[in-house]
Write a protein that holds these residues in place. Structure first.
Motif, PDB file in Angstrom:
ATOM      1  N   ASP A 176      65.759   6.719 -36.442  1.00 41.19           N
ATOM      2  CA  ASP A 176      66.342   7.646 -37.416  1.00 41.19           C
ATOM      3  C   ASP A 176      67.494   8.470 -36.852  1.00 41.19           C
ATOM      4  O   ASP A 176      67.970   9.392 -37.516  1.00 41.19           O
ATOM      5  CB  ASP A 176      65.255   8.605 -37.939  1.00 41.19           C
ATOM      6  N   LEU A 177      67.931   8.142 -35.639  1.00 43.59           N
ATOM      7  CA  LEU A 177      68.900   9.034 -34.989  1.00 43.59           C
ATOM      8  C   LEU A 177      70.239   9.107 -35.726  1.00 43.59           C
ATOM      9  O   LEU A 177      70.821  10.174 -35.869  1.00 43.59           O
ATOM     10  CB  LEU A 177      69.150   8.615 -33.530  1.00 43.59           C
ATOM     11  N   VAL A 178      70.710   7.992 -36.222  1.00 44.93           N
ATOM     12  CA  VAL A 178      72.040   7.977 -36.835  1.00 44.93           C
ATOM     13  C   VAL A 178      72.003   8.542 -38.256  1.00 44.93           C
ATOM     14  O   VAL A 178      72.918   9.230 -38.688  1.00 44.93           O
ATOM     15  CB  VAL A 178      72.626   6.547 -36.791  1.00 44.93           C
ATOM     16  N   ALA A 179      70.905   8.288 -38.962  1.00 47.17           N
ATOM     17  CA  ALA A 179      70.785   8.836 -40.319  1.00 47.17           C
ATOM     18  C   ALA A 179      69.307   9.050 -40.635  1.00 47.17           C
ATOM     19  O   ALA A 179      68.535   8.100 -40.675  1.00 47.17           O
ATOM     20  CB  ALA A 179      71.411   7.887 -41.335  1.00 47.17           C
ATOM     21  N   LEU A 180      68.932  10.287 -40.865  1.00 48.03           N
ATOM     22  CA  LEU A 180      67.558  10.564 -41.299  1.00 48.03           C
ATOM     23  C   LEU A 180      67.367   9.928 -42.678  1.00 48.03           C
ATOM     24  O   LEU A 180      68.252  10.040 -43.532  1.00 48.03           O
ATOM     25  CB  LEU A 180      67.342  12.074 -41.425  1.00 48.03           C
ATOM     26  N   PRO A 181      66.229   9.258 -42.893  1.00 43.30           N
ATOM     27  CA  PRO A 181      66.026   8.593 -44.182  1.00 43.30           C
ATOM     28  C   PRO A 181      66.239   9.566 -45.349  1.00 43.30           C
ATOM     29  O   PRO A 181      65.714  10.675 -45.349  1.00 43.30           O
ATOM     30  CB  PRO A 181      64.566   8.135 -44.114  1.00 43.30           C
ATOM     31  N   GLY A 182      67.051   9.131 -46.290  1.00 45.29           N
ATOM     32  CA  GLY A 182      67.291   9.938 -47.486  1.00 45.29           C
ATOM     33  C   GLY A 182      68.254  11.093 -47.282  1.00 45.29           C
ATOM     34  O   GLY A 182      68.541  11.838 -48.213  1.00 45.29           O
ATOM     35  N   VAL A 185      69.818  14.034 -37.441  1.00 44.01           N
ATOM     36  CA  VAL A 185      69.160  15.328 -37.231  1.00 44.01           C
ATOM     37  C   VAL A 185      69.993  16.196 -36.282  1.00 44.01           C
ATOM     38  O   VAL A 185      69.905  17.424 -36.287  1.00 44.01           O
ATOM     39  CB  VAL A 185      67.719  15.126 -36.698  1.00 44.01           C
ATOM     40  N   LEU A 186      70.861  15.532 -35.502  1.00 41.41           N
ATOM     41  CA  LEU A 186      71.734  16.275 -34.582  1.00 41.41           C
ATOM     42  C   LEU A 186      72.901  16.926 -35.318  1.00 41.41           C
ATOM     43  O   LEU A 186      73.630  17.730 -34.748  1.00 41.41           O
ATOM     44  CB  LEU A 186      72.293  15.326 -33.502  1.00 41.41           C
ATOM     45  N   SER A 239      69.617  24.047 -43.731  1.00 44.38           N
ATOM     46  CA  SER A 239      69.496  23.056 -44.807  1.00 44.38           C
ATOM     47  C   SER A 239      68.044  22.897 -45.235  1.00 44.38           C
ATOM     48  O   SER A 239      67.118  23.219 -44.485  1.00 44.38           O
ATOM     49  CB  SER A 239      70.044  21.705 -44.331  1.00 44.38           C
ATOM     50  N   LYS A 240      67.856  22.362 -46.457  1.00 48.03           N
ATOM     51  CA  LYS A 240      66.519  22.050 -46.965  1.00 48.03           C
ATOM     52  C   LYS A 240      65.806  21.092 -46.018  1.00 48.03           C
ATOM     53  O   LYS A 240      64.617  21.199 -45.762  1.00 48.03           O
ATOM     54  CB  LYS A 240      66.611  21.404 -48.357  1.00 48.03           C
ATOM     55  N   THR A 241      66.577  20.121 -45.492  1.00 46.92           N
ATOM     56  CA  THR A 241      65.976  19.124 -44.602  1.00 46.92           C
ATOM     57  C   THR A 241      65.382  19.796 -43.369  1.00 46.92           C
ATOM     58  O   THR A 241      64.242  19.523 -42.981  1.00 46.92           O
ATOM     59  CB  THR A 241      67.034  18.090 -44.157  1.00 46.92           C
TER      60      THR A 241
END
Ligand SMILES: *Cc1c(COP(=O)(O)O)cnc(C)c1O
Length: 362
Positions: A27-33, A38-39, A45-47
């Protein structure tokens, strides 16, 4: 990835669960959804609100943290807590008690002395910190601001089995190297702190579990960043928190829950330590540093007959994929750190290695 890994006996930063590393990589490049790493996300943010909320809820559930206690997600390591604890909890005209069981508790005391009056409630320094004092040996000040102990002494390989009970005086515990490695009774402590990088996550995050009435002791004159009250009021978001370290620690908390929680992991940790101590006790070739009743389940310290053999042991172990076994420079010898994420199989491999090394060199 798992195939290339060695057995990492390092004392900290230390081994993390492979499924956690794999999830973080995936998930490093794009957190699902979310479509961002995360970096890269805002800590407001809500996330991230969800990541922080879940990490807190999972840690609370793991350790059965009662209402009336806050978890603060801070930075600066346990070493900053050596100062923040007395800055926040040690009032003018008060004194704080310290139990000295190793280098880290001495450092904690050194910083506390800069802030106010202190007393040494007990020390095992004359015995090379090879044991934990018995409760009867503690000389407690009746009106101490708090009593400070180090639950696991990473360098010497000793650990408290039951925490001392200072009555009305709040117990403050540096749990850096055995945090969440066994069930612990939060309500017996006023404040528990530790860096995440030994048992819980990567470096950069310091957890503080603190009783609400103690937060009220923080003086208004303290620098904001050093005030428990300010961090508690801001929900650990007074400034930018270590977002990635919190995310990863949250994944480790979920892994611990999936493993069955703290009693389950404590059983595994007991078993791993018992196998290593059995090997040390089997022969005169290996000598444990810690007194038997004070032995740590996290850091197993031992010596060989001489330093030449110790150097040979380290070099040969490293060649066989057993890394990080060198003891801390202040005690020498060997140290096997076997935190939560250290696999049982790695302990078996080390025990086999020890038998073989003794057969050849003993
Ligand atoms: C590692 C350790 C520390 C120091 O932690 P930092 O996060 O590097 O400041 C303090 N106390 C104990 C018991 C430790 O094991």
């Amino acid at each position: 990835m798992a195939d290339e890994r060695v057995f990492n006996f390092g004392a900290g930063p230390s081994v993390l669960p492979v499924p956690v590393l794999e999830e973080a990589r995936r998930d490093l490049v794009a957190l699902p959804g979310v479509g961002m790493s995360v970096l890269e996300i805002s800590h407001r943010s809500k996330t991230f609100e969800r990541i922080l909320g879940e990490a807190e809820a999972d840690l609370r559930s793991l350790a059965s943290i009662p209402p009336g206690y806050r978890i603060l997600f801070l930075q600066g390591g346990a070493s900053l807590q050596f100062s923040m604890v007395p800055m926040n909890l040690l009032g003018a005209g008060q004194s704080a008690d310290y139990v000295l069981t190793g280098v880290w508790s001495k450092k904690a005391l050194k910083e506390a002395k800069r802030q106010g009056a202190t007393r040494v409630a007990a020390s095992t320094e004359a015995e090379a910190f090879a044991r934990i004092p018995a409760e009867a040996e503690l000389d407690l000040g009746p009106a101490a601001a708090y009593l400070h102990v180090t639950s696991n002494n990473t360098i010497y390989g000793t650990q408290w089995t039951t925490m001392p009970d200072p009555g009305e005086v709040p117990l403050v515990c540096d749990a850096s190297s055995d945090f969440f490695s066994r069930p612990f009774d939060v309500s017996s402590c006023g404040l528990i702190y530790g860096g995440a990088q030994k048992n819980l996550g990567p470096a950069g995050l310091t957890l503080v579990i603190v009783r609400e009435d103690l937060i009220e002791r923080s003086a208004e004159t303290l620098p904001s960043m050093l005030s428990y009250k300010v961090h508690a009021a801001g929900g650990s978001l007074y400034n930018t928190p270590p977002v990635f370290a919190i995310y990863l620690t949250g994944l480790v908390a979920k892994w611990l829950l999936a493993e069955g929680g703290l009693s389950k992991i404590a059983g595994i940790n007991e078993r791993k330590a018992a196998r290593l101590y059995a090997e040390i006790d089997r022969t005169e070739f290996y000598r444990g540093h810690a007194a038997i009743g004070s032995r740590s389940r996290m850091n197993v310290t031992f010596r060989l007959p001489n330093e030449t053999l110790e150097a040979g042991f380290l070099a040969e172990a490293a060649r066989q994929g057993l890394d990080g076994l060198k003891g801390h420079r202040s005690v020498g010898g060997l140290r096997a750190s076997i935190y939560n994420a250290f696999p049982e199989q790695g302990v078996d491999v080390l025990v086999q290695f020890m038998k073989e090394f003794e057969r050849v060199h003993g």
